[in-house]
Design an enzyme around this catalytic site. Structure first.
Site, short mmCIF file in Angstrom:
data_model
loop_
_atom_site.label_atom_id
_atom_site.label_comp_id
_atom_site.label_asym_id
_atom_site.label_seq_id
_atom_site.Cartn_x
_atom_site.Cartn_y
_atom_site.Cartn_z
N ASP A 132 40.92 43.23 32.09
CA ASP A 132 40.84 42.08 32.99
C ASP A 132 41.75 42.26 34.21
O ASP A 132 42.78 41.62 34.34
CB ASP A 132 41.23 40.81 32.20
CG ASP A 132 40.85 39.54 32.93
OD1 ASP A 132 40.54 39.60 34.13
OD2 ASP A 132 40.88 38.46 32.29
N HIS A 157 39.36 37.94 36.38
CA HIS A 157 38.89 36.55 36.47
C HIS A 157 39.60 35.77 37.57
O HIS A 157 39.12 34.72 37.98
CB HIS A 157 38.94 35.84 35.10
CG HIS A 157 40.28 35.38 34.63
ND1 HIS A 157 41.08 36.11 33.77
CD2 HIS A 157 40.98 34.25 34.87
CE1 HIS A 157 42.17 35.45 33.50
NE2 HIS A 157 42.15 34.31 34.15
N SER A 212 47.88 33.89 34.55
CA SER A 212 46.94 35.00 34.63
C SER A 212 47.29 35.87 35.82
O SER A 212 47.53 35.36 36.90
CB SER A 212 45.52 34.47 34.76
OG SER A 212 45.04 34.17 33.50
N1 ARG Z 1 41.27 32.15 28.78
C1 ARG Z 1 41.66 32.67 30.05
C2 ARG Z 1 42.52 31.67 30.83
O1 ARG Z 1 42.52 30.50 30.50
C3 ARG Z 1 40.51 32.96 30.93
C4 ARG Z 1 39.84 34.23 30.66
C5 ARG Z 1 38.69 34.39 31.59
N2 ARG Z 1 37.57 34.94 30.86
C6 ARG Z 1 36.52 34.18 30.42
N3 ARG Z 1 35.63 34.76 29.66
N4 ARG Z 1 36.38 32.94 30.76
O2 ARG Z 1 42.18 31.29 31.93
N1 ASP Z 2 43.89 32.66 31.05
C1 ASP Z 2 44.95 31.85 31.60
C2 ASP Z 2 44.98 31.96 33.12
O1 ASP Z 2 43.94 32.12 33.71
C3 ASP Z 2 46.26 32.21 30.99
C4 ASP Z 2 46.55 31.37 29.78
O2 ASP Z 2 46.14 30.20 29.76
O3 ASP Z 2 47.18 31.87 28.87
O4 ASP Z 2 45.95 31.64 33.77
#
Ligand code: ARG
Ligand code: ASP
Length: 731
Positions: A222, A86, A652
């Site tokens: 990921d 991502h 991330s």
């Molecule tokens: N929750 C993860 C972080 O905040 C992002 C993961 C990305 N995947 C998704 N399905 N949006 O950024």
């Molecule tokens: N998914 C998040 C990122 O993109 C990581 C988090 O918020 O734990 O940085």
């Protein structure tokens, strides 16, 4: 002396037992002073110097800020960088076409020549971090206003930056910590030729999509791979075909041995923003006012998008990334509300404040300086509440309606013309053109119209009534009907057509600016913006300044008054280390989560043809044959695991490391029950989610057949190596 030592040990024993040292995003250069002993007691086998050292290569030299929004890990001596899928998404998507769909099918460069450059993408190494608080704060006096104070600090820092010792190709920046009580200088090296090397198909890299996002148990691979290129002398250089793979000072060795519960782990990365030291009243407002409002607005927006995406394949492609972006925070805030409530975060803050106040009151010096702090802070937040809510409404709503994004771009040309004349306009034009091309490249008029109709209604209904007079007027003229109003606004179709906009830009600056001013959408945008400035921003600026000053004093006061507590500065996109242990958790009554997932779990979730849970045929075949190569063990192919590392957005792509600093995983998310960790960290329930590095290697090698990349890496067996004798020293 002996007795004192024993007492001291006893005290440390109690201290270690009762403090949650696992909370915290620590500055790498301070680990040796603040954290090393705790890290060792949790199982770390290396020293703080191995992590951060400016004289020789240390682990920090293998960590990069990826594009300024994520983190990456250098994993080969040829500059190979690992980050999340991502995080690489934009780069992967930009190179995708209908018949070469890298998002859908994945991408693997077979040779160096196949690696694809990404204009605009960069990685930044941290060369050195210096404490410059003294220089930054020189000459400040308590009587200064906030803007005088900031002005002097900026001047001090500008002076300082002129004389920073750095090599050619290096840059530097400074940043405030602890609410502006301390300042650090970062010397950096930024490489701007970063090429795409590999990415799994999104059925692996984004498996489970929105349903699984922020949720454990997770089964997502990921990750994506890039390579840093440098000039022939290994220095930062703009893209050039004859640049060469970068030779890093350090790259991570990769552990093939996996993790077990209780294993020490640390995460190195660039966390974005946390708010750990807020007053309880501010936390209450996030929980009861701000989050619910933002969630409500996004819910409406997502429902609209979802409806269109389901019935129109073209819209689905255009809006997939936007939908994911809106959904990501929407879902996180819900977890945050849940977690703050369940942890009783406001009550805990109040208790802490009561203790703070008690100590302040007991000391004449503290009382004089900090006696009324909490009271004032709470009053400040109370008076800010309606403005905070109005900001949430304005910013959330305006940013979801692309007609206003377009209007804002065009209006920036008007402003540039007004301020800088023909010259200013000409300078701004290429930026605006390229932004508009990006926006209109993924724009659907019918979707945006519906967004306008529904979200403007929410804007008008907002609690404080901070509503644009022009909007009210236009709405009245349209018989109070949003559909009639949008018919007029979206009827000016040249606003949404790049060719027509380009022919507009072909005219003289003055003519273009005149034409822009005549667009009703632009007029409406300008009035919305003006209303926000005059009714919300200006009247609250004084309160906001007061809150900033009080939060800064409160931070300083906590450092002085709560002496037994170890403080770490809130995240601010600078390099940090967080550490903890691999561990499952108990999510709620009777629900206990295991610490890792494996490929069997991917198959349990598998739904043929589903847009979130489909699994590529080849992966199913490898699973059926249990063909895991050296990456699985005893018929099990691990996929993800969790630990108590304190992470946030920006982490991330952060390398997750074992007790010796070998790479064991790649951070990409947090578990649902603990998403409140940006405001209130609770070690019993906050978990970060990492993809197991062995799953990454398995996908590269067995799934994608890109074994040549594995051969660049250094795979190690830290657990299965010869057993070392336990040393008695260094308890
Ligand atoms: N929750 C993860 C972080 O905040 C992002 C993961 C990305 N995947 C998704 N399905 N949006 O950024
Ligand atoms: N998914 C998040 C990122 O993109 C990581 C988090 O918020 O734990 O940085």
């Amino acid at each position: 002396m002996r007795n004192r030592t024993i007492l001291c040990f006893l005290f440390i024993g109690i201290f270690l037992h009762t403090t949650r040292a696992d909370e915290g995003m620590w500055l790498p250069q301070l680990l040796s002073v603040l954290n090393e002993s705790r890290m060792k007691s949790l199982g770390m086998k290396i020293s703080a110097k191995d992590i951060y050292n400016t004289n020789t290569g240390s682990l920090k030299d293998a960590v990069v800020s990826f594009g300024g929004f994520c983190t990456g890990a250098v994993i080969s001596s040829n500059g190979l960088v690992l980050t999340n899928h991502h995080c690489g998404f934009d780069a992967i998507q930009n190179h995708s076409t209908l018949d070469k769909n890298y998002i859908r099918d994945g991408f693997w460069a077979q040779t160096r020549a196949d690696e694809i450059p990404n204009p605009g993408l960069f990685v930044t190494f941290i060369v050195r971090i210096d404490d410059v608080s003294r220089e930054a704060l020189r000459g400040l006096s308590p009587s200064m206003t906030e803007s005088e104070r900031q002005g002097l600090i900026d001047k001090n820092l500008a002076e300082l930056t002129k004389n920073v010792k750095k090599e050619s190709g290096q840059e530097s920046f400074t940043r405030g910590f602890f609410e502006g009580n301390q300042y650090y200088l970062f010397v950096t090296e930024t490489y701007r030729d970063v090429r795409l090397v590999g990415a799994p198909p999104s059925q692996i890299g984004n498996f489970g999509k929105d349903t699984d996002n922020w949720v454990w148990p997770r089964h997502t691979g990921d990750f994506s791979l890039f390579r840093i290129y440098a000039s022939r002398d290994n220095k930062p250089a703009e893209y050039a075909p004859d640049n060469v793979p970068y030779t890093p000072k350090k790259s991570f060795d990769i552990s093939m041995d996996g993790v077990e519960p209780g294993d020490f782990t640390f995460v190195f990365g660039f966390p974005g923003r946390t708010m750990q030291y807020l007053h309880s009243e501010a936390v209450r407002q996030i929980l009861e006012v701000s989050d619910p409002a933002k969630i409500g607005i996004r819910e409406r927006a997502l429902k609209i998008l979802d409806g269109f995406m389901r019935e129109d394949e073209q819209v689905k492609i255009q809006y997939a990334a936007k939908y994911a972006g809106i959904q990501n925070s929407y879902k996180k805030w819900q977890g945050e509300v849940l977690g703050l409530n369940r942890a009783g975060a406001v009550g805990k803050k109040q208790k802490y404040e009561a203790l703070f106040q008690q100590r302040v009151d007991a000391d004449a010096g503290f009382r004089q300086r900090y006696g009324s702090l909490l009271n004032e802070l709470s009053k400040g937040y109370e008076s800010y509440e309606p403005y905070g809510l109005a900001s949430d409404y304005y910013l959330e709503i305006i940013s979801k309606i692309e007609m206003f994004t377009i209007a804002s771009q065009l209006n920036s040309l008007v402003t540039a013309f007004e301020k800088g004349g023909e010259n200013g306009y000409r300078q701004r034009l290429p930026v605006v053109k390229s932004n508009l091309e990006n926006i209109l490249g993924e724009f659907s008029g019918k979707v945006d119209r519906r967004m306008f109709e529904e979200l403007m209604d929410m804007y008008v209904q907002q609690p404080g009534g901070y509503v644009s007079p022009l909007l009210k007027e236009r709405l009245k003229a349209a018989g109070g009907n949003y559909i009639n109003l949008s018919l007029t606004l979206y009827g000016q179709t040249s606003l949404f057509d790049m060719d027509q906009l380009n022919s507009l830009f072909a005219r003289s600056a003055g003519e273009t600016v005149e034409a822009i001013r005549r667009f009703e959408a632009v007029q409406l945008f300008v009035d919305l913006q003006k209303t926000y400035q005059s009714l919300v921003q200006s009247p609250s600026a004084e309160i906001q300044n007061r809150i900033n000053r009080l939060q800064r004093d409160y931070m300083q006061a906590q450092l002085e008054v709560m002496k037994e507590k170890k403080f770490y500065p809130d995240a601010n996109r600078t390099l940090r280390v967080t550490f903890g242990q691999v561990q499952g958790y108990s999510a709620r009554n009777a629900v206990q989560y295991h610490y890792y997932t494996d490929l069997d779990g991917v198959m349990e979730k598998y739904k043929p043809g589903d847009y979130e849970f489909d699994v590529p045929e080849k992966l199913r075949a490898l699973h059926a044959a249990k063909d895991f190569g050296p990456y699985g063990s005893e018929g099990v192919m691990p996929v993800c695991f969790i630990a108590t590392n304190h992470t946030t957005g920006g982490n991330s792509g952060s390398p997750a490391l074992d007790a010796r600093g070998n790479l064991i995983g790649l951070n990409f998310d947090r578990a649902w029950e603990g998403t409140m960790s940006d405001i209130h960290y609770d070690a019993s329930i906050c978990r970060n989610i990492m993809v197991d590095i062995r799953y990454v290697l398995f996908i590269i090698d067995k799934y994608a057949g890109a074994g040549h990349l594995i051969r660049e890496m250094k795979l190690v067996h830290p657990k299965k190596g010869p057993k070392k004798k336990k040393s008695k020293a260094g308890l």
